[in-house]
Design a protein around this motif. Structure first.
Motif, PDB file in Angstrom:
ATOM      1  N   GLY A  94      15.041 -88.193  50.658  1.00  0.00           N
ATOM      2  CA  GLY A  94      14.891 -89.296  51.598  1.00  0.00           C
ATOM      3  C   GLY A  94      15.651 -89.047  52.883  1.00  0.00           C
ATOM      4  O   GLY A  94      16.598 -88.255  52.937  1.00  0.00           O
ATOM      5  N   PRO A  95      15.271 -89.746  53.948  1.00  0.00           N
ATOM      6  CA  PRO A  95      15.818 -89.460  55.280  1.00  0.00           C
ATOM      7  C   PRO A  95      17.264 -89.867  55.480  1.00  0.00           C
ATOM      8  O   PRO A  95      17.896 -89.427  56.452  1.00  0.00           O
ATOM      9  CB  PRO A  95      14.894 -90.269  56.205  1.00  0.00           C
ATOM     10  CG  PRO A  95      14.389 -91.384  55.337  1.00  0.00           C
ATOM     11  CD  PRO A  95      14.251 -90.806  53.970  1.00  0.00           C
ATOM     12  N   ASP A  96      17.810 -90.711  54.612  1.00  0.00           N
ATOM     13  CA  ASP A  96      19.173 -91.195  54.827  1.00  0.00           C
ATOM     14  C   ASP A  96      20.252 -90.294  54.226  1.00  0.00           C
ATOM     15  O   ASP A  96      21.419 -90.386  54.598  1.00  0.00           O
ATOM     16  CB  ASP A  96      19.334 -92.597  54.228  1.00  0.00           C
ATOM     17  CG  ASP A  96      18.507 -93.636  54.963  1.00  0.00           C
ATOM     18  OD1 ASP A  96      18.249 -93.424  56.165  1.00  0.00           O
ATOM     19  OD2 ASP A  96      18.121 -94.640  54.333  1.00  0.00           O
ATOM     20  N   VAL A  97      19.887 -89.429  53.286  1.00  0.00           N
ATOM     21  CA  VAL A  97      20.893 -88.627  52.578  1.00  0.00           C
ATOM     22  C   VAL A  97      21.314 -87.446  53.450  1.00  0.00           C
ATOM     23  O   VAL A  97      20.463 -86.727  53.988  1.00  0.00           O
ATOM     24  CB  VAL A  97      20.348 -88.120  51.229  1.00  0.00           C
ATOM     25  CG1 VAL A  97      21.426 -87.344  50.471  1.00  0.00           C
ATOM     26  CG2 VAL A  97      19.844 -89.285  50.397  1.00  0.00           C
ATOM     27  N   VAL A  98      22.619 -87.257  53.596  1.00  0.00           N
ATOM     28  CA  VAL A  98      23.134 -86.171  54.428  1.00  0.00           C
ATOM     29  C   VAL A  98      23.917 -85.189  53.566  1.00  0.00           C
ATOM     30  O   VAL A  98      24.425 -85.528  52.491  1.00  0.00           O
ATOM     31  CB  VAL A  98      24.020 -86.687  55.577  1.00  0.00           C
ATOM     32  CG1 VAL A  98      23.253 -87.646  56.468  1.00  0.00           C
ATOM     33  CG2 VAL A  98      25.275 -87.343  55.037  1.00  0.00           C
ATOM     34  N   LEU A  99      24.014 -83.971  54.063  1.00  0.00           N
ATOM     35  CA  LEU A  99      24.877 -82.950  53.477  1.00  0.00           C
ATOM     36  C   LEU A  99      26.136 -82.898  54.327  1.00  0.00           C
ATOM     37  O   LEU A  99      26.092 -82.516  55.501  1.00  0.00           O
ATOM     38  CB  LEU A  99      24.187 -81.596  53.459  1.00  0.00           C
ATOM     39  CG  LEU A  99      25.010 -80.432  52.891  1.00  0.00           C
ATOM     40  CD1 LEU A  99      25.286 -80.639  51.403  1.00  0.00           C
ATOM     41  CD2 LEU A  99      24.307 -79.091  53.115  1.00  0.00           C
ATOM     42  N   ALA A 100      27.264 -83.303  53.753  1.00  0.00           N
ATOM     43  CA  ALA A 100      28.539 -83.336  54.469  1.00  0.00           C
ATOM     44  C   ALA A 100      29.372 -82.142  54.033  1.00  0.00           C
ATOM     45  O   ALA A 100      29.683 -81.989  52.851  1.00  0.00           O
ATOM     46  CB  ALA A 100      29.282 -84.640  54.171  1.00  0.00           C
ATOM     47  N   ILE A 101      29.727 -81.288  54.997  1.00  0.00           N
ATOM     48  CA  ILE A 101      30.467 -80.065  54.702  1.00  0.00           C
ATOM     49  C   ILE A 101      31.861 -80.183  55.308  1.00  0.00           C
ATOM     50  O   ILE A 101      32.020 -80.258  56.528  1.00  0.00           O
ATOM     51  CB  ILE A 101      29.752 -78.822  55.256  1.00  0.00           C
ATOM     52  CG1 ILE A 101      28.338 -78.727  54.672  1.00  0.00           C
ATOM     53  CG2 ILE A 101      30.548 -77.554  54.949  1.00  0.00           C
ATOM     54  CD1 ILE A 101      27.512 -77.596  55.269  1.00  0.00           C
ATOM     55  N   GLY A 102      32.864 -80.217  54.452  1.00  0.00           N
ATOM     56  CA  GLY A 102      34.248 -80.319  54.903  1.00  0.00           C
ATOM     57  C   GLY A 102      34.983 -79.023  54.702  1.00  0.00           C
ATOM     58  O   GLY A 102      34.795 -78.317  53.718  1.00  0.00           O
ATOM     59  N   GLY A 103      35.828 -78.675  55.660  1.00  0.00           N
ATOM     60  CA  GLY A 103      36.623 -77.449  55.556  1.00  0.00           C
ATOM     61  C   GLY A 103      36.619 -76.709  56.865  1.00  0.00           C
ATOM     62  O   GLY A 103      35.678 -76.787  57.656  1.00  0.00           O
ATOM     63  N   GLY A 104      37.699 -75.946  57.106  1.00  0.00           N
ATOM     64  CA  GLY A 104      37.808 -75.197  58.351  1.00  0.00           C
ATOM     65  C   GLY A 104      37.054 -73.885  58.279  1.00  0.00           C
ATOM     66  O   GLY A 104      36.598 -73.439  57.230  1.00  0.00           O
ATOM     67  N   LEU A 105      36.916 -73.253  59.423  1.00  0.00           N
ATOM     68  CA  LEU A 105      36.296 -71.939  59.483  1.00  0.00           C
ATOM     69  C   LEU A 105      37.204 -70.931  58.806  1.00  0.00           C
ATOM     70  O   LEU A 105      38.420 -71.074  58.776  1.00  0.00           O
ATOM     71  CB  LEU A 105      36.050 -71.522  60.935  1.00  0.00           C
ATOM     72  CG  LEU A 105      35.072 -72.404  61.722  1.00  0.00           C
ATOM     73  CD1 LEU A 105      34.972 -71.900  63.152  1.00  0.00           C
ATOM     74  CD2 LEU A 105      33.703 -72.414  61.078  1.00  0.00           C
ATOM     75  N   SER A 106      36.614 -69.880  58.255  1.00  0.00           N
ATOM     76  CA  SER A 106      37.421 -68.856  57.600  1.00  0.00           C
ATOM     77  C   SER A 106      38.226 -68.079  58.622  1.00  0.00           C
ATOM     78  O   SER A 106      37.883 -68.007  59.807  1.00  0.00           O
ATOM     79  CB  SER A 106      36.514 -67.905  56.819  1.00  0.00           C
ATOM     80  OG  SER A 106      35.591 -67.277  57.690  1.00  0.00           O
ATOM     81  N   ASN A 107      39.308 -67.484  58.162  1.00  0.00           N
ATOM     82  CA  ASN A 107      40.162 -66.677  59.003  1.00  0.00           C
ATOM     83  C   ASN A 107      39.463 -65.349  59.271  1.00  0.00           C
ATOM     84  O   ASN A 107      39.294 -64.531  58.386  1.00  0.00           O
ATOM     85  CB  ASN A 107      41.496 -66.455  58.283  1.00  0.00           C
ATOM     86  CG  ASN A 107      42.502 -65.720  59.123  1.00  0.00           C
ATOM     87  OD1 ASN A 107      42.146 -65.024  60.069  1.00  0.00           O
ATOM     88  ND2 ASN A 107      43.764 -65.869  58.788  1.00  0.00           N
ATOM     89  N   GLN A 108      39.072 -65.117  60.520  1.00  0.00           N
ATOM     90  CA  GLN A 108      38.264 -63.940  60.819  1.00  0.00           C
ATOM     91  C   GLN A 108      39.054 -62.633  60.753  1.00  0.00           C
ATOM     92  O   GLN A 108      38.475 -61.560  60.792  1.00  0.00           O
ATOM     93  CB  GLN A 108      37.613 -64.093  62.199  1.00  0.00           C
ATOM     94  CG  GLN A 108      36.608 -65.235  62.269  1.00  0.00           C
ATOM     95  CD  GLN A 108      35.516 -65.115  61.226  1.00  0.00           C
ATOM     96  OE1 GLN A 108      34.970 -64.037  61.004  1.00  0.00           O
ATOM     97  NE2 GLN A 108      35.195 -66.212  60.554  1.00  0.00           N
TER      98      GLN A 108
END
Length: 356
Positions: free
Chosen positions: A209-223
């Motif tokens: 359905g259009p209301d469900v979101v994928l929430a991604i938490g966390g910082g970028l990896s150390n390059q």
């Protein structure tokens, strides 16, 4: 305060004569820092030692192999984050996993080579080796040649603050009020498998359905350590939350319609355990340590198959009966993992090291 290191003594509880390597505590809270903080709050008398100024990367390793190696040599040293002084036998080292040795392609060549050189030597020389899962114990033994029966396993714990957490503050902070969301917590390290998670979301999202979101938490990896792992092209209903404040993490788990952790390699996998404790239905990999930790309380998927990941997410979000069963099983499963038990495992290893 010492010129090349600082030491703080703590004199309560039990554990006298213990020296603790705390150089990782300058970083934001992640799995290794949480492990160290939880045990330090329970360990009893110890001396915490770290570089006098923040020392990251090679500077930190050089301090560890030099100054730390000779500090209070008669004391038992605990090194909690994979590496420790090679020349110091009188120590317990916690090795969380062997991913840079098993999969050097996920890391920069310099880091993988350094890690392999140091960790395998420390694993062979330290009086005792601690680890956080039977999976990791097997890999340490296989790669280092250390006997399996000299490797101590103590699972991590789920802090009580994750039970019964309220989601309101976290929902408000991340603009998720009245929005159902599937949550991912992690970095962009290759082993976290975010590329396939995004591919799976392309499959699952139209069916949710259009209301469900994928929430991604966390910082970028150390390059300096991890090779670039871009998320790829824009996809519908994906929200990058950035680094999640540790105080808001329990509520963010509690409010999730499902927690997705499709990692292809983990020595333990603390986020799925914390999500179970918070009451989130968990979808995670059947590989490496994850099945050992979550048992029958989660939906296990093949992390290499985006379609299988998508099917797990769809089941967790849409199957109400399965969701209720997963929540109940998750709470029961998580209560079997405590930081008190983890700390007692370390105490046993420290006592054994002191007797050698």
């Amino acid at each position: 305060m010492k010129q090349n290191g600082s030491a703080v003594s703590h004199q309560d509880g039990s554990g006298a004569g213990i020296l603790v390597n705390t150089r990782i505590l300058h970083a934001k809270v992640s799995g290794a820092q949480r492990y160290l903080n939880e045990i330090l709050s329970r360990l009893g008398p110890h001396e915490a030692i770290a570089p006098a100024s923040v020392a990251t990367g090679m500077r930190g390793h050089l301090w560890e192999q030099g100054r730390l190696a000779v500090h209070r040599p008669r004391s038992v040293l605990w090194s909690p984050a994979n590496t420790g002084p090679v020349l110091r036998r009188r120590q317990v080292v916690t090795i969380h996993d062997m991913s840079p040795v098993d999969h050097p392609e996920w890391f920069t060549p310099r880091f993988a080579a350094w890690y392999k050189m140091i960790v395998l030597r420390v694993a062979r020389r330290a009086a005792r080796v601690m680890t956080v899962s039977h999976f990791s114990a097997g890999r340490i033994a296989a790669l280092s040649g250390r006997p399996l029966d000299s490797i101590d396993v103590a699972h991590l714990g789920a802090d009580p603050r994750f039970y019964g957490a309220s989601p309101e503050a976290a929902r408000a902070r991340y603009d998720l009020v009245d929005r159902p969301y599937v949550l991912i917590i992690g970095t962009l390290e290759p082993r976290k498998n975010l590329r396939r998670a995004i591919e799976a979301w392309r499959i699952a999202q139209p069916k949710l359905g259009p209301d469900v979101v994928l929430a991604i938490g966390g910082g970028l990896s150390n390059q300096r350590i991890f090779k670039e792992a871009a998320l790829g092209q824009d996809v519908p209903n994906v929200r990058l939350l950035g680094y999640v404040d540790d105080d808001l993490l329990p509520g963010l788990y509690a409010g999730a319609s499902a927690f997705l952790y499709p990692s292809v390699y983990e020595g333990f996998g603390l986020p799925p355990l914390e999500a179970l404790a918070a009451g989130a239905p968990v979808v995670t990999s059947r590989d490496t340590a994850m099945a050992e930790i979550v048992g029958p309380a989660a939906i296990l998927i093949d992390p290499h198959d985006p379609k299988a990941i998508a099917e797990g997410v769809i089941q967790a979000v849409t199957d109400t009966a399965a969701t209720r069963a997963l929540r109940d099983a998750g709470w029961a499963r998580a209560r079997g993992f405590t930081w008190d038990s983890c700390t007692e495992g370390l105490r046993r290893a420290l006592r054994a090291a002191a007797e050698e």
